[in-house]
Design an enzyme around this catalytic site. Structure first.
Site, PDB file in Angstrom:
ATOM      1  N   HIS A 205      45.901  26.353  24.514  1.00  0.00           N
ATOM      2  CA  HIS A 205      46.310  25.421  24.621  1.00  0.00           C
ATOM      3  C   HIS A 205      47.178  24.708  23.391  1.00  0.00           C
ATOM      4  CE1 HIS A 205      46.844  20.794  25.531  1.00  0.00           C
ATOM      5  NE2 HIS A 205      45.856  20.713  26.286  1.00  0.00           N
TER       6      HIS A 205
ATOM      7  N   GLU B 127      51.061  25.601  26.976  1.00  0.00           N
ATOM      8  CA  GLU B 127      49.933  26.584  27.475  1.00  0.00           C
ATOM      9  C   GLU B 127      49.934  27.915  28.051  1.00  0.00           C
ATOM     10  OE1 GLU B 127      47.321  23.609  28.953  1.00  0.00           O
ATOM     11  OE2 GLU B 127      48.299  22.125  28.119  1.00  0.00           O
TER      12      GLU B 127
HETATM   13  O1  TA6 Z   1      46.619  20.669  29.460  1.00  0.00           O
HETATM   14  C1  TA6 Z   1      47.161  19.624  29.483  1.00  0.00           C
HETATM   15  C2  TA6 Z   1      45.727  18.967  29.675  1.00  0.00           C
HETATM   16  O2  TA6 Z   1      45.011  19.221  30.350  1.00  0.00           O
HETATM   17  C3  TA6 Z   1      46.134  17.007  29.544  1.00  0.00           C
HETATM   18  O3  TA6 Z   1      46.284  16.574  31.323  1.00  0.00           O
HETATM   19  C4  TA6 Z   1      45.625  16.380  29.099  1.00  0.00           C
HETATM   20  O4  TA6 Z   1      44.612  15.359  29.060  1.00  0.00           O
HETATM   21  C5  TA6 Z   1      45.391  17.541  27.725  1.00  0.00           C
HETATM   22  O5  TA6 Z   1      45.234  18.032  28.377  1.00  0.00           O
HETATM   23  C6  TA6 Z   1      44.331  17.202  26.359  1.00  0.00           C
HETATM   24  O6  TA6 Z   1      43.669  17.286  27.246  1.00  0.00           O
HETATM   25  P1  TA6 Z   1      42.225  16.225  25.627  1.00  0.00           P
HETATM   26  O7  TA6 Z   1      41.031  16.897  26.851  1.00  0.00           O
HETATM   27  O8  TA6 Z   1      42.343  17.725  24.594  1.00  0.00           O
HETATM   28  O9  TA6 Z   1      42.278  15.675  24.772  1.00  0.00           O
END
Ligand code: TA6
Length: 298
Positions: free
Chosen positions: A174, A273
């Site tokens: 991520h 990501e």
């Molecule tokens: O990868 C994108 C995502 O899934 C978004 O929907 C957003 O919520 C982000 O990740 C961050 O997630 P987190 O749980 O780290 O706040």
């Protein structure tokens, strides 16, 4: 091996040290142990929690990764920025279990470290099943994350199913990339791909040309090419890997409601990501090992 006896692993390794995040950032917070890796080609910092890279600087360059100015270094909470490893599931869980899996908020151990002949440094982190993980995911497993620091950052994430049944598996690197202004960048390497726009009414669309951002964005691109680039004002970052999906995320104005980002801070990152998610989700047969690779260069 637990994080507490890392000194034996590091005994004959040059340029790798352990430091508390409070001391490293000169901030008195709760603190997480960090591993600092330095050589003539580049440097990197990762937290034992989540085997979470929070910095990668190629020699003579700028940090490729963005770390939130409001990042919190607390046990059990994923650090905002860098490269959280989302596994063994990506996104929300149907039973309300932690979003993006448990690996990013659990302590990994330092399995091995060595100086390579070409000047790079390789570190291997490991997470294995325990009572705590089996309460969330009832499978025996071995996750290994190999980090090779040089002029490029070479990553290899392996997930081995040690149970005797087939298990579902999704994961993502991520990655939060540091950019001058995310509304002025282009992301190449996704043209022609189908993507799922998850904001508002979920829609499937096809990407035309490069991706540009005007505000909040949350898209899952499927069956993507091996390489994407982020074209920023002063540099181009290349992301190369074998994962089939790419997720593009920036919360836009919603950042002000996310405590560890804050209004305006989102301007300086973009998440691109790589992983295998949504339609590209995997299953691991009994005994099967999946290896995801990703290389970052700037
Ligand atoms: O990868 C994108 C995502 O899934 C978004 O929907 C957003 O919520 C982000 O990740 C961050 O997630 P987190 O749980 O780290 O706040």
């Amino acid at each position: 091996m637990s994080q507490h006896n890392f000194s034996a692993v590091l005994a004959n390794v040059q340029g790798v040290r352990v430091i508390d995040s409070g001391a490293y950032f000169n901030k008195a917070d709760e603190g997480l142990p960090l591993l600092v890796i330095e050589n003539a080609l580049g440097s990197a910092v990762l937290a034992f929690q989540g085997a979470h890279l929070i910095s990668f600087i190629p020699a003579g360059g700028q940090d490729v990764l963005w770390l939130s100015p409001n990042a919190v270094f607390k046990p059990g909470k994923a650090v905002r920025g860098g490269i959280p490893l989302c596994m063994p599931w990506f996104g929300g869980h149907p039973d309300g279990l932690p979003s993006h899996g448990f690996a990013r908020s659990m302590d990994w151990s330092l399995h091995s470290a060595r100086n390579l002949a070409d000047g790079r440094t390789e570190v291997v982190m490991r997470l294995q099943d325990s009572e705590q993980t089996r309460a969330l995911w009832p499978h025996a497993f071995n996750f290994e994350f190999t980090i090779c620091v040089g002029q490029t950052l070479d990553l290899s994430l392996s997930a081995e199913n040690l149970s005797d049944t087939t298990v579902p598996y999704t994961y993502a690197f991520h990655t939060y990339f540091a950019v001058e202004d995310y509304t002025r960048i282009a992301v190449t390497g996704l043209a022609g791909c189908t993507y799922i726009d998850t904001l508002g009414e979920v829609r499937r669309l096809v990407q035309e040309g490069d991706v540009h951002f005007t505000g909040a964005t949350d898209r899952v691109y499927l069956d993507v090419a091996k390489v994407q680039t982020i074209v920023d004002a002063a540099r181009t970052i290349q992301i190369s890997g074998n994962s089939k999906s790419a997720v593009l995320w920036n919360p836009g104005d919603h950042a002000e409601k996310i405590g560890d980002i804050g209004g305006g801070a989102n301007q300086h990152f973009v998440c691109v990501e790589r992983g295998d998610v949504f339609d590209n989700a995997l299953t691991l047969a009994a005994g099967e090992k999946h290896i995801a690779t990703m290389t970052l260069s700037a």
